[in-house]
Design a protein around this motif. Structure first.
Motif, PDB file in Angstrom:
ATOM      1  N   ASP A  36       0.818  -1.215   0.000  1.00 29.99           N
ATOM      2  CA  ASP A  36       0.000   0.000   0.000  1.00 29.99           C
ATOM      3  C   ASP A  36       0.852   1.266   0.000  1.00 29.99           C
ATOM      4  OD1 ASP A  36      -2.369   1.728   2.089  1.00 29.99           O
ATOM      5  OD2 ASP A  36      -2.489   1.381  -0.061  1.00 29.99           O
ATOM      6  N   ALA A 127     -12.279   5.283  -1.696  1.00 27.39           N
ATOM      7  CA  ALA A 127     -13.540   5.772  -1.139  1.00 27.39           C
ATOM      8  C   ALA A 127     -14.581   5.931  -2.247  1.00 27.39           C
ATOM      9  CB  ALA A 127     -13.326   7.088  -0.399  1.00 27.39           C
ATOM     10  N   GLU A 130     -15.809   2.588  -3.345  1.00 24.74           N
ATOM     11  CA  GLU A 130     -16.781   2.018  -2.403  1.00 24.74           C
ATOM     12  C   GLU A 130     -18.143   2.694  -2.555  1.00 24.74           C
ATOM     13  OE1 GLU A 130     -15.642   1.533   1.660  1.00 24.74           O
ATOM     14  OE2 GLU A 130     -13.636   0.802   1.156  1.00 24.74           O
ATOM     15  N   VAL A 203      -5.114 -13.690  10.093  1.00 26.78           N
ATOM     16  CA  VAL A 203      -5.147 -12.297  10.576  1.00 26.78           C
ATOM     17  C   VAL A 203      -3.763 -11.653  10.505  1.00 26.78           C
ATOM     18  CG1 VAL A 203      -6.224 -10.771  12.283  1.00 26.78           C
ATOM     19  CG2 VAL A 203      -6.894 -13.149  12.207  1.00 26.78           C
ATOM     20  N   THR A 204      -3.211 -11.595   9.327  1.00 25.23           N
ATOM     21  CA  THR A 204      -1.965 -10.863   9.126  1.00 25.23           C
ATOM     22  C   THR A 204      -2.274  -9.391   9.368  1.00 25.23           C
ATOM     23  OG1 THR A 204      -2.497 -10.601   6.767  1.00 25.23           O
ATOM     24  CG2 THR A 204      -1.158 -12.492   7.383  1.00 25.23           C
ATOM     25  N   LEU A 205      -1.377  -8.663  10.014  1.00 29.15           N
ATOM     26  CA  LEU A 205      -1.702  -7.272  10.324  1.00 29.15           C
ATOM     27  C   LEU A 205      -1.785  -6.432   9.048  1.00 29.15           C
ATOM     28  CD1 LEU A 205      -2.430  -5.216  12.436  1.00 29.15           C
ATOM     29  CD2 LEU A 205       0.006  -4.791  12.807  1.00 29.15           C
ATOM     30  N   GLU A 206      -0.875  -6.689   8.108  1.00 25.62           N
ATOM     31  CA  GLU A 206      -1.044  -6.069   6.798  1.00 25.62           C
ATOM     32  C   GLU A 206      -2.009  -6.957   6.020  1.00 25.62           C
ATOM     33  OE1 GLU A 206       1.736  -6.938   3.800  1.00 25.62           O
ATOM     34  OE2 GLU A 206       1.480  -5.039   2.713  1.00 25.62           O
ATOM     35  N   THR A 207      -3.132  -6.401   5.620  1.00 20.82           N
ATOM     36  CA  THR A 207      -4.090  -7.207   4.866  1.00 20.82           C
ATOM     37  C   THR A 207      -3.512  -7.540   3.494  1.00 20.82           C
ATOM     38  OG1 THR A 207      -5.125  -5.193   4.011  1.00 20.82           O
ATOM     39  CG2 THR A 207      -6.065  -6.143   6.022  1.00 20.82           C
ATOM     40  N   GLY A 256       3.757  -7.532   5.415  1.00 20.44           N
ATOM     41  CA  GLY A 256       3.356  -7.344   6.808  1.00 20.44           C
ATOM     42  C   GLY A 256       2.725  -8.577   7.415  1.00 20.44           C
ATOM     43  N   ASP A 288      -9.690  -4.633   2.746  1.00 20.25           N
ATOM     44  CA  ASP A 288      -9.881  -4.082   4.087  1.00 20.25           C
ATOM     45  C   ASP A 288     -10.061  -5.237   5.068  1.00 20.25           C
ATOM     46  OD1 ASP A 288     -13.226  -2.924   3.258  1.00 20.25           O
ATOM     47  OD2 ASP A 288     -12.639  -4.849   4.144  1.00 20.25           O
ATOM     48  N   ARG A 289     -10.187  -4.939   6.328  1.00 21.88           N
ATOM     49  CA  ARG A 289     -10.163  -5.984   7.341  1.00 21.88           C
ATOM     50  C   ARG A 289     -11.374  -6.921   7.203  1.00 21.88           C
ATOM     51  NH1 ARG A 289      -6.383  -8.696   9.166  1.00 21.88           N
ATOM     52  NH2 ARG A 289      -5.218  -6.776   9.484  1.00 21.88           N
ATOM     53  N   PHE A 290     -12.525  -6.372   6.871  1.00 23.22           N
ATOM     54  CA  PHE A 290     -13.698  -7.229   6.682  1.00 23.22           C
ATOM     55  C   PHE A 290     -13.470  -8.178   5.511  1.00 23.22           C
ATOM     56  CE2 PHE A 290     -17.922  -8.727   6.733  1.00 23.22           C
ATOM     57  CZ  PHE A 290     -18.360  -8.790   5.419  1.00 23.22           C
ATOM     58  N   ALA A 712     -16.542 -11.107  11.802  1.00 25.78           N
ATOM     59  CA  ALA A 712     -15.552 -10.658  10.819  1.00 25.78           C
ATOM     60  C   ALA A 712     -15.035  -9.257  11.133  1.00 25.78           C
ATOM     61  CB  ALA A 712     -16.163 -10.712   9.413  1.00 25.78           C
ATOM     62  N   SER A 713     -14.605  -9.055  12.368  1.00 26.89           N
ATOM     63  CA  SER A 713     -13.963  -7.781  12.719  1.00 26.89           C
ATOM     64  C   SER A 713     -12.959  -8.044  13.837  1.00 26.89           C
ATOM     65  CB  SER A 713     -14.991  -6.754  13.191  1.00 26.89           C
ATOM     66  OG  SER A 713     -15.300  -6.959  14.556  1.00 26.89           O
ATOM     67  N   MET A 714     -12.053  -7.121  14.033  1.00 28.83           N
ATOM     68  CA  MET A 714     -11.034  -7.297  15.065  1.00 28.83           C
ATOM     69  C   MET A 714     -11.636  -7.217  16.458  1.00 28.83           C
ATOM     70  SD  MET A 714      -8.221  -7.834  13.442  1.00 28.83           S
ATOM     71  CE  MET A 714      -6.991  -7.696  14.734  1.00 28.83           C
TER      72      MET A 714
ATOM     73  N   ARG B  23     -14.167  13.540   4.773  1.00 30.49           N
ATOM     74  CA  ARG B  23     -14.309  12.191   5.289  1.00 30.49           C
ATOM     75  C   ARG B  23     -12.994  11.444   5.397  1.00 30.49           C
ATOM     76  NH1 ARG B  23     -16.708   8.220   0.604  1.00 30.49           N
ATOM     77  NH2 ARG B  23     -16.203   9.482  -1.237  1.00 30.49           N
ATOM     78  N   ARG B  31      -0.615   9.207   4.965  1.00 26.24           N
ATOM     79  CA  ARG B  31      -0.018   8.227   4.052  1.00 26.24           C
ATOM     80  C   ARG B  31      -0.122   8.651   2.594  1.00 26.24           C
ATOM     81  NH1 ARG B  31       1.250   3.385   4.857  1.00 26.24           N
ATOM     82  NH2 ARG B  31       0.191   2.673   2.966  1.00 26.24           N
ATOM     83  N   HIS B  45     -10.965   0.140  12.341  1.00 25.12           N
ATOM     84  CA  HIS B  45     -11.954   0.301  13.398  1.00 25.12           C
ATOM     85  C   HIS B  45     -11.318   0.459  14.780  1.00 25.12           C
ATOM     86  CE1 HIS B  45     -12.097  -3.888  11.874  1.00 25.12           C
ATOM     87  NE2 HIS B  45     -12.293  -4.351  13.082  1.00 25.12           N
ATOM     88  N   VAL B  47      -9.009  -1.034  16.534  1.00 25.90           N
ATOM     89  CA  VAL B  47      -8.736  -2.142  17.461  1.00 25.90           C
ATOM     90  C   VAL B  47      -7.307  -2.666  17.367  1.00 25.90           C
ATOM     91  CG1 VAL B  47      -9.481  -4.451  18.186  1.00 25.90           C
ATOM     92  CG2 VAL B  47     -11.169  -2.804  17.402  1.00 25.90           C
ATOM     93  N   CYS B 102       8.010  -8.511  10.790  1.00 30.10           N
ATOM     94  CA  CYS B 102       7.558  -7.934   9.518  1.00 30.10           C
ATOM     95  C   CYS B 102       7.587  -6.412   9.551  1.00 30.10           C
ATOM     96  CB  CYS B 102       6.176  -8.436   9.144  1.00 30.10           C
ATOM     97  SG  CYS B 102       4.810  -7.649  10.019  1.00 30.10           S
ATOM     98  N   PHE B 104       5.190  -4.351  10.514  1.00 25.72           N
ATOM     99  CA  PHE B 104       3.952  -3.633  10.219  1.00 25.72           C
ATOM    100  C   PHE B 104       3.343  -3.027  11.476  1.00 25.72           C
ATOM    101  CE2 PHE B 104       1.389  -2.642   6.666  1.00 25.72           C
ATOM    102  CZ  PHE B 104       0.090  -2.453   7.125  1.00 25.72           C
ATOM    103  N   TYR B 136      -1.731  -4.903  18.302  1.00 32.76           N
ATOM    104  CA  TYR B 136      -1.681  -6.290  17.846  1.00 32.76           C
ATOM    105  C   TYR B 136      -0.373  -6.559  17.114  1.00 32.76           C
ATOM    106  CZ  TYR B 136      -3.106 -10.345  14.921  1.00 32.76           C
ATOM    107  OH  TYR B 136      -3.199 -11.551  14.287  1.00 32.76           O
TER     108      TYR B 136
ATOM    109  N   LYS C   2     -13.992   2.755   3.763  1.00 30.91           N
ATOM    110  CA  LYS C   2     -13.931   4.213   3.823  1.00 30.91           C
ATOM    111  C   LYS C   2     -15.320   4.757   4.119  1.00 30.91           C
ATOM    112  CE  LYS C   2      -9.712   3.696   2.587  1.00 30.91           C
ATOM    113  NZ  LYS C   2      -8.691   3.681   3.649  1.00 30.91           N
ATOM    114  N   ARG C  44     -19.733   1.800   7.347  1.00 33.88           N
ATOM    115  CA  ARG C  44     -20.932   2.267   6.642  1.00 33.88           C
ATOM    116  C   ARG C  44     -22.227   1.810   7.306  1.00 33.88           C
ATOM    117  NH1 ARG C  44     -19.859   4.055   0.543  1.00 33.88           N
ATOM    118  NH2 ARG C  44     -17.726   4.785   0.883  1.00 33.88           N
TER     119      ARG C  44
END
Lengths: 795, 158, 274
Positions: A36, A127, A130, A203-207, A256, A288-290, A712-714, B23, B31, B45, B47, B102, B104, B136, C2, C44
């Motif tokens: 990214d 954005a 999406e 769950v890699t921190l970098e998606t 990551g 994204d994380r989801f 499906a979230s942290m 937004r 970044r 989110h 976390v 890593c 990250f 994390y 986003k 969202r």
């Protein structure tokens, strides 16, 4: 004799040393280069409309509103993309009978798991993409979904691929000796348990993510890749996009975290490459994380009925089990979703002498996220089954679990030999490792503490595992089955004019220290200071051709290739030096960046030698052809895999009022052969153990009755965080493998392979005075309380 | 079209004037607007802690703050701690202990560690583990990170 | 993930903020700390047309010690509460609860008013406010009104605040030397939302006990509070928990939650301040 076999006659300057990694400096300054972070001119961004259904027909897609939204460049459905990409099937011929269906990167007329991509939007920003996704209307006709692996083969189960007739992807049985007779014999006691392992994910921190760029003037696709196997992906992109392999360049910089998650073929990433080719400009997709939770491969969803027979004297007479695992609607391409089950069948009981062994494994399709290889593939299940039953048996016959192991582990002097399942084993040290473990943990003191705590109503437990781990695989893992996955690797070492060494390798870095150990090996074998070695990995255009890093093969295979190349270059340089110094190769050495005599006296710096070769060749005899570059490749030939062994222990405390399990401490004794960098190996083991504890206590993907992933979230999927995790004490036994000069085996996955078994055993040890036991992971507070309640009722 | 606004803020000792989408969150602005890619995004989110950075001297989640909310603020990221020397001791300890693999989680981890050390946190393993329990890490298993932070505190106290 | 687009306003006075809220109705949302709202927008699931940033409102800031009460501005960040000597002295229960609220970076931005307005039943502050018999001061187009914390929390993410009102401040009775407090939260990981938690205060054997994380709102049981004045035996206290409609989710079933609530109560009672 100065062949490679003598390299370790003397202590090596760098190999075996806890050198800090050069890469950390860059990362600690925020100068990482993750996918990214890549920004290319005219780059655009992708987002996906994804299926909300586990199984449905797509009846219509209306993108008309979305097309006119701000910043939208293009929109593609699965049908649009299917004109530009060929589908793939995740089967390999050596997994006889494995079947799967064609899979497109974006669903064409049917969606088969919640999260499967359905429409791709490309826009000026993520954005805006999406926003456009929200304006796309897809009509679905829901179909019955197969969501319960235990009923996947029922006559009335929804069949995901009708042409298959049922949901069976693969089945294999192993039958060695005579289990029924062994179990029926006089004096044999049986322990029998149903094990359940919760589906979970990396769950890699970098998606996951990719930036794909296509240059039509050269027909060249460049993929900025976050993953472990660039050459494998080069073949896949070329094959399915209809490009010549040499026109595909895959570059992997910083990654990551991967742990196997990023070694598979993901439709959204393939689609990104296809669309870059269509649009003729760079396209970036970052999950994204989801999206990660619903598309990253899941793993370890198994239900196992298992039995072990043991005599009162402590001889294990056999293991018999039935393993059912529910994967996704497709077998993952190209490594297949049958490998995990195959490992469970191959590896259960492998540390022990077993005359009788019977196992059946069945892999069934499900309308859930695809499942495939994730760190320690199959080992957590295999070790938990065997060592879980072993300690259950120990309690039954009233024997200490360490003693029971000692009576059954293969003797350290009994190799080479095979396991009951035919795994060829050599250079293992189960007894030595177990002995060392009991020492470093002060086993007697822990038992005394346990007794004292029990008298105060505090329930502590000690649990062990003796394990093997598959490392350094040969072509027997994938190549023989038809996969375009290299199991050999190459290294190039080049002496530059200033006396520095530039090395490159086909293995890859995801933070474990690949670049560091390659530099240490090159520096240590060749003879320069470590900080004069520059390393290139992760680029199909500039490195040798090879397999990448996975299955704990980097150090053992890539490291050996580097050793051979460094040694070859050393010989080549000494041949030049011998001529320049009117000496012989045997009378010279290379130390600290200079050619020396055997006492260490400097005769000629490498820089002087190199400059003469490169700039003033006229000073050299015309029949001397110096080559200051060497490339060597290496593969394992003697064995399908090089196994390692370990002995681990967990010390836990169970809060019987809340069901919470606290891991007080963890010990691991690992024999991974020659340790190149103990700092890095120990840290790999630590990270692996914590990851294993995650699977043992916290991690599980939950599904609704409709096949929606519920957590499906942290916030809802629980991963281990610092406050609850133990310190880990590590020790080593070093039995080098005879399959290479370096003698290094792999170490990256052992912690994850063994920790769940040790924690399971520790919890059951803690619960045993309360007549309670638990055989399902993760061992959540709710499940522990249920086990305690059940124990209460039997009192 | 996306609504935008003008903001002025200090980032790593540099005054920045920028027009940002309302937004857009702070870490995305840093970044992609300022190309300070040292801060990372892991969940959006709040976390995972990967996006933790410093605003007005305090740790914040860069994904839970809008760029517009940082108008007038002083922001520091890993590039800033590194270039200014503020994180030098931590960098050395982290490298020595291999408290990153890593890399990250590292920017967020450094921010949290700096917050702990700046507040006079003790060289106490339990307290440190609690403090970094919002960051994390999947690679290290946390032990080496605790060791590195303790190294810095003990070195400072010595 | 986003956030969808929105208009952004940063009013400088309370009156302007209330006017904006009134003008836009359901299309507007107030931004306090953002630690809960921004994730919802990223997912969202919240998509306001206009976001009204309260950070410019001086009326919502500050901690004021009065004769009998402590007045805490709605926009007071958790970190400010943690470091404030008056809070520590006058409302020690808040200080006991704060280390359990998420993590540092969240506490640096999250606000007391925001937490109360959100009314997440697993959050600490709503329960703490009920136990402290706090009063929530609201301001709207019709003027100001005060609502007892006991009457403020209506259900899951639901309060008795009207859509066009804002929480301005919270009044907390100052604790006397005889006040004792207890707090216990059961979470699998430090900083998680509670599986079950309890905030307790007692003065002159008059008990206030509020549970959180157990059902759709922070809940007090008057019968339990009466029982505590008589005895602390398990069988005297725990049956009263049956009155709670415990919720079940992926982390704990209703039955498990009830069990954990009982454990939280016992452990809080065992660790009361002196």
């Amino acid at each position: 004799m100065t062949g490679p076999a003598t390299i370790f006659d003397q202590p090596n300057r760098y190999i075996g040393q806890p050198e800090p990694r050069a890469d950390t400096r860059r990362l600690l300054q925020g100068r990482g280069r993750f996918v990214d972070d890549v920004s290319l001119p005219r780059m655009v961004h992708a987002a996906f409309v994804r299926s909300p259904h586990a199984h449905a027909k797509i009846t219509s897609i209306d993108t008309s509103d979305a097309r006119s939204m701000p910043g939208v460049i293009a929109i593609f459905t699965g049908a649009d993309l299917a004109e530009h990409v060929t589908p793939y099937v995740g089967v390999l011929s050596h997994l006889a009978g494995l079947r799967s269906a064609e899979q497109y990167p974006i669903a064409v007329d049917t969606v088969r798991w919640q999260g499967e991509p359905v429409v791709m939007v490309v826009a000026q920003s993520r954005a805006l993409a999406e926003d456009a996704c929200d304006a796309i209307f897809v009509d679905y006709d829901p179909l019955p979904a197969a969501l319960d692996a235990e009923h996947a083969l029922d006559a009335d189960a929804p069949v995901i691929h009708p042409s298959f007739g049922n949901n069976l992807a693969w089945e294999r049985t192993v039958d060695v000796g005579d289990i029924d007779a062994a179990f029926a014999a006089e004096g044999v006691k049986i322990v029998e348990r149903e094990f359940r392992f919760g589906r979970h994910t990396g769950v890699t921190l970098e998606t996951r993510g990719t930036v794909c760029d296509f240059d039509p003037s050269q027909d060249q696709l460049t993929v900025h890749y976050s993953g472990q196997a660039p050459h494998m992906m080069q073949v896949i992109f070329a094959k399915h996009l209809g490009l010549a392999e040499e026109n595909v360049r895959v570059i992997s910089n910083d990654v990551g975290g991967s742990f196997g998650i990023k070694i598979h073929t993901y439709g959204d990433e393939i689609a990104t490459a296809v669309v870059a080719k269509i649009l003729r400009r760079p396209v970036k997709f970052i999950a994204d994380r989801f999206e990660s939770f619903v598309t990253d491969i899941h793993a370890r969803d198994h239900v196992v009925q298992a039995r072990m027979g043991v005599t009162q004297e402590g001889k294990i007479v056999g293991i018999d089990f039935d393993d059912l695992t529910g994967i996704g609607p497709f077998s993952m391409y190209p490594r297949t979703s049958a490998i995990e089950c195959n490992q469970v069948l191959n590896l259960t009981g492998a540390p022990y002498v077993l005359e009788n062994y019977r196992a059946r494994g069945r892999v069934v399709f499900q309308n859930k996220t695809l499942m495939c290889q994730y760190r320690a593939v199959g080992h957590p299940i295999a070790m938990a089954i065997c060592d879980g039953l072993l300690e259950d048996a120990a309690r039954l016959i009233g024997m200490d679990p360490v003693e029971l192991r000692r009576k059954n582990l293969m003797r350290d002097d009994s190799y080479p030999r095979a396991s009951a399942t035919g795994m060829k084993l050599d250079d293992l040290s189960h007894h030595k490792a177990l002995h060392k473990l009991t020492e470093i943990m002060d086993y007697d003191a822990l038992r005394a503490d346990q007794a004292a705590s029990r008298s105060k109503g505090i329930y502590r437990g000690i649990g062990f595992v003796s394990m093997v781990e598959v490392t350094n695989p040969s072509p027997m893992f994938y190549g023989v089955g038809g996969a375009a996955i290299a199991s050999q690797d190459g290294a190039t070492v080049r002496l530059d004019a200033g006396g520095a060494l530039h090395v490159s390798s086909s293995i890859t870095e995801q933070g474990q220290g690949t670049n560091a150990i390659l530099a240490q090996i090159a520096a240590g074998v060749f003879g320069v200071d470590l900080d004069r070695v520059k390393v290139t990995t992760g680029d199909t255009a500039t490195t040798p051709y090879g397999g990448g890093t996975w299955a704990s093969r980097g150090a053992g295979i890539g490291g050996e290739a580097m050793l051979q190349a460094a040694h070859a270059l050393r010989d080549q340089v000494l041949d030049v030096a011998a001529v320049m110094l009117q000496s012989t190769r045997d009378a010279l050495d290379i130390r600290g960046g200079a050619v020396t005599d055997l006492s260490g006296q400097v005769r000629l710096t490498l820089a002087d030698l190199a400059r003469t070769v490169y700039y003033r060749g006229n000073e050299l005899p015309s029949d001397l052809n110096p080559e200051l570059i060497a490339t060597r490749h290496y593969r394992v030939t003697d064995f399908p895999f090089v196994f390692t062994n370990g002995a681990m222990a967990a010390h836990v405390e169970v809060d019987t009022e809340t069901g919470f399990v606290k891991v007080l401490h963890f010990w691991a004794v690992e024999d991974c052969g020659r340790v190149i960098n103990p700092l890095l190996v120990d840290e790999q083991i630590r990270g692996g153990v914590i990851q294993g504890i995650g699977g043992a206590l916290y991690e599980e993907c939950h599904y609704s009755l409709d096949g929606q992933m519920l957590n499906a979230s942290m916030a809802d999927y629980m991963v281990p965080m610092a406050a609850e995790m133990p310190d880990i004490t590590i020790a080593h036994v070093e039995t080098p493998t005879k399959t290479s000069v370096l003698g290094a085996k792999g170490a990256g996955e052992a912690g994850t392979g063994g920790a769940p078994a040790a924690v399971l055993n520790a919890v059951n040890d803690a619960l045993s005075p309360l007549r309670a036991s638990i055989w399902q992971m993760p061992m959540t507070p709710e499940r522990v309380l249920a086990a305690l309640d059940k124990g209460q009722k039997t009192n | 079209m996306t609504k935008t606004t003008e903001i002025t803020l200090t980032v790593n000792d540099e005054t920045i004037h920028a027009t940002v989408p309302v937004r857009q969150n702070l870490v995305d602005f840093l970044r992609h607007g300022l190309h300070l890619t040292g801060s990372h995004v892991g969940c959006e989110h709040g976390v995972c802690g990967a996006c933790t950075l410093m605003v007005n001297g305090q740790t914040v989640r860069g994904c839970l703050m809008l760029a517009v909310q940082a108008n007038g603020a002083t922001v520091q990221t890993i590039e800033g701690y590194a270039d200014s020397g503020r994180s030098a001791a931590l960098q050395e300890a982290f490298a020595k202990r291999n408290a990153l693999q890593c890399g990250f989680c590292t920017p967020g981890m450094l921010a949290s560690a700096l917050g702990y050390i700046d507040a006079g946190g003790a060289a106490d393993r339990v307290a440190i583990r609690e403090h970094i329990s919002g960051n994390y890490c999947r690679c290290t298993g946390y032990q080496s990170i605790v060791d590195a932070i303790i190294d810095v505190i003990e070195e400072t106290n010595a | 993930m986003k956030a969808p687009d929105f208009e952004y306003a940063r009013p400088e006075t309370l009156a302007d903020a209330i006017a904006l809220l009134g003008a836009h109705g359901a299309d507007a949302m107030a931004l306090a700390g953002g630690q809960s709202l921004i994730p919802m927008m990223n997912f969202r699931v919240a998509a306001p047309e206009i976001l009204i940033d309260l950070d410019g409102l001086a009326d919502l800031k500050g901690i004021q010690k009065n004769d009998n009460t402590l007045t805490i501005g709605a926009m007071t960040r958790y970190v400010e509460l943690m470091h404030n000597a008056d809070v520590q002295a006058c409302a020690p229960l808040i200080s006991m609860a704060l280390p359990h609220v998420a993590h540092d970076a969240i506490r640096n931005r999250g606000t007391l008013g925001g937490s109360l307005a959100l009314a997440d039943p697993a959050a600490e502050m709503p329960a703490v406010m009920r136990t402290l018999d706090a009063t929530v001061n609201l301001s709207g187009p019709q003027g100001s009104r005060a609502v007892k914390a006991d009457d403020f929390f209506a259900g899951y993410y639901e309060t008795t605040r009207a859509d066009d009102e804002l929480i301005v401040s919270i009044d907390i009775p100052i604790a006397g030397p005889e006040h004792r407090f207890g707090f216990h939260e059961i979470t699998q990981r430090h900083g998680d939302y509670a599986l079950a938690g309890v905030a307790i205060s007692v003065v002159s054997n008059a008990w206030r006990v509020c549970f959180f994380g157990v059902c759709d709102h922070p809940v007090r049981l008057p019968d339990l509070e009466t029982a505590l004045a008589q005895s602390h035996q398990d069988d005297h206290l725990l049956p009263h928990l049956d009155q709670i409609d415990f919720n079940g989710d992926l982390k704990a079933s209703a039955a498990t939650r009830k069990r954990l609530a009982g454990v939280a109560l016992k452990r809080a009672l065992g660790g009361m301040t002196v």
